[in-house]
Design a protein around this motif. Structure first.
Motif, PDB file in Angstrom:
ATOM      1  N   PRO A   1      -6.825  -1.461   5.978  1.00  0.00           N
ATOM      2  CA  PRO A   1      -7.735  -0.740   5.843  1.00  0.00           C
ATOM      3  C   PRO A   1      -7.030   0.349   5.934  1.00  0.00           C
ATOM      4  CG  PRO A   1      -8.300  -1.859   7.917  1.00  0.00           C
ATOM      5  CD  PRO A   1      -7.321  -2.373   7.305  1.00  0.00           C
TER       6      PRO A   1
ATOM      7  N   GLU B   1     -12.998   7.467   9.333  1.00  0.00           N
ATOM      8  CA  GLU B   1     -13.851   6.725  10.161  1.00  0.00           C
ATOM      9  C   GLU B   1     -14.965   7.062  10.250  1.00  0.00           C
ATOM     10  OE1 GLU B   1     -11.096   8.218  11.159  1.00  0.00           O
ATOM     11  OE2 GLU B   1     -10.078   6.221  11.299  1.00  0.00           O
TER      12      GLU B   1
ATOM     13  N   PRO C   1     -18.365  -2.298   7.822  1.00  0.00           N
ATOM     14  CA  PRO C   1     -17.472  -2.376   8.283  1.00  0.00           C
ATOM     15  C   PRO C   1     -16.138  -1.638   6.517  1.00  0.00           C
ATOM     16  CG  PRO C   1     -16.978  -4.289   9.044  1.00  0.00           C
ATOM     17  CD  PRO C   1     -18.031  -3.814   8.479  1.00  0.00           C
ATOM     18  N   ASP C   2     -15.469  -2.402   6.196  1.00  0.00           N
ATOM     19  CA  ASP C   2     -14.828  -2.030   5.262  1.00  0.00           C
ATOM     20  C   ASP C   2     -15.045  -2.292   3.967  1.00  0.00           C
ATOM     21  OD1 ASP C   2     -12.656  -1.271   7.656  1.00  0.00           O
ATOM     22  OD2 ASP C   2     -12.117  -3.801   7.730  1.00  0.00           O
TER      23      ASP C   2
ATOM     24  N   LEU D   1     -15.650  -0.489  -1.863  1.00  0.00           N
ATOM     25  CA  LEU D   1     -13.925  -1.051  -0.392  1.00  0.00           C
ATOM     26  C   LEU D   1     -14.042   0.686   0.143  1.00  0.00           C
ATOM     27  CD1 LEU D   1     -13.371  -3.020  -3.175  1.00  0.00           C
ATOM     28  CD2 LEU D   1     -11.179  -3.124  -1.623  1.00  0.00           C
ATOM     29  N   THR D   2     -13.322   0.890   1.378  1.00  0.00           N
ATOM     30  CA  THR D   2     -12.943   2.011   1.602  1.00  0.00           C
ATOM     31  C   THR D   2     -11.438   1.927   0.468  1.00  0.00           C
ATOM     32  OG1 THR D   2     -12.753   0.886   3.772  1.00  0.00           O
ATOM     33  CG2 THR D   2     -14.257   1.822   3.429  1.00  0.00           C
ATOM     34  N   TYR D   3     -11.466   2.854   1.099  1.00  0.00           N
ATOM     35  CA  TYR D   3      -9.653   3.502   0.797  1.00  0.00           C
ATOM     36  C   TYR D   3      -9.642   4.433   1.609  1.00  0.00           C
ATOM     37  CZ  TYR D   3     -10.582   6.845  -2.985  1.00  0.00           C
ATOM     38  OH  TYR D   3     -11.159   8.059  -3.713  1.00  0.00           O
TER      39      TYR D   3
ATOM     40  N   ARG E   1     -11.012 -10.498   2.500  1.00  0.00           N
ATOM     41  CA  ARG E   1     -10.980 -10.628   3.869  1.00  0.00           C
ATOM     42  C   ARG E   1      -9.111 -11.195   4.401  1.00  0.00           C
ATOM     43  NH1 ARG E   1     -15.703 -12.425   4.066  1.00  0.00           N
ATOM     44  NH2 ARG E   1     -15.102 -15.142   4.246  1.00  0.00           N
TER      45      ARG E   1
END
Length: 286
Positions: A169, A130, A147-148, A31-33, A164
């Motif tokens: 984000p 980004e 993307p995420d 995951l992005t954080y 989801r």
């Protein structure tokens, strides 16, 4: 008459074989954080890692057959070291390594009787959220830029559906970790036993690491022990000491010629060096 099977049937059989092998493993979520990329794997082993470092700001996660994805990880480390030493450290990107993995996996899938039972994620942390990149690679060499978040192995569809619903984000590290662990806990065999609601995975059942964009050089670090337990309890990670300044990287050994995608020999043993290792006593040799 010799045995004959159509190419379509052969590819279907190989795909089904690889999917079954991957689905038997435990899931991994990437995951992005707000400050980077978070890796969460259900992994009770303290020595056989599903998550690792490839280079300064590039991480690796995998599911499937351990011996196969570990050989790919080692080959990726060698590719990154050779490219960074031969050209420039900025020339080592997640896209370059992901393309090399895709070519190697594709060649194994089409030319060998048995495909690799692996699924990979190559993650690169950028200077801004980004600029973060997540590349998902499947057993047949397909590569997708997510993307995420990325979920692989086990009941990936159920975990993805939960993420989801709850992923946002820009979450902080503690919030992202709780969301990811909650999603993995819903399908984990270790937490779904009995008649009650699923319990939460504990720190001893997890392997957690981050690519922290705030670190000046090597962004990868593992989250273990008291720091992990504090995050799972809703606190903040225990502060770590500032990293020591780095010196130039040593000259790596070059891969054997003729290996697909310049990944080196995937079956060669690991020499013990870390990804993008720096601070060696010997100066680089020209």
């Amino acid at each position: 008459m010799p045995y004959y099977a159509s190419p379509e049937q052969v590819m279907r059989d190989r795909s089904e074989y690889a999917r079954k092998g991957i689905s038997r493993g435990r899931s991994v979520a990437v995951l992005t954080y707000a400050d980077g990329v978070l890796f969460i794997a259900e992994n009770p082993s303290s020595t056989l890692h599903k998550v690792g470092e490839l280079y300064d700001r590039i991480g690796f996660a995998a599911v499937g057959r351990y011996s196969e994805f570990e050989s790919l990880r080692v080959a990726g480390v060698r590719l990154a070291d050779v490219r960074g030493y031969s050209y420039n450290r900025r020339d080592v990107t997640g896209r370059v390594i992901a393309n090399a993995y895709a070519q190697t996996l594709g060649e194994v899938f089409t030319q060998h009787m048995k495909p690799f039972e692996v699924e990979l994620c190559v993650a690169e942390v950028g200077d801004t959220p980004e600029a973060d990149q997540l590349f998902r690679l499947t057993f047949d060499g397909s590569v997708v830029d997510e993307p995420d978040f990325v979920v692989m192995g086990g009941q990936a569809e159920a975990v993805s559906a939960d993420l989801r619903e709850h992923f946002l984000p820009g979450m902080g590290l503690a919030d992202a970790l709780r969301v990811g662990v909650s999603a993995l806990s819903t399908v984990s065999p270790a937490t779904t036993g009995g008649n009650g609601a699923p319990t939460q995975l504990t720190a001893e059942q997890l392997e957690v690491a981050v690519l922290d964009r705030r670190r000046p050089q090597r962004a990868f670090r593992r989250v273990v022990g008291a720091a992990l337990r504090s995050l799972l309890d809703g606190g903040e990670a225990v502060a770590e000491p500032a990293p020591e300044p780095h010196t130039a990287a040593h000259a790596p050994s070059h891969p054997a010629p003729g290996t697909p995608a310049g990944l080196g020999d995937p079956a060669a043993p690991d020499t013990g060096g870390t990804a993008g290792s720096e601070g060696d006593e010997d100066p680089p040799r020209g």
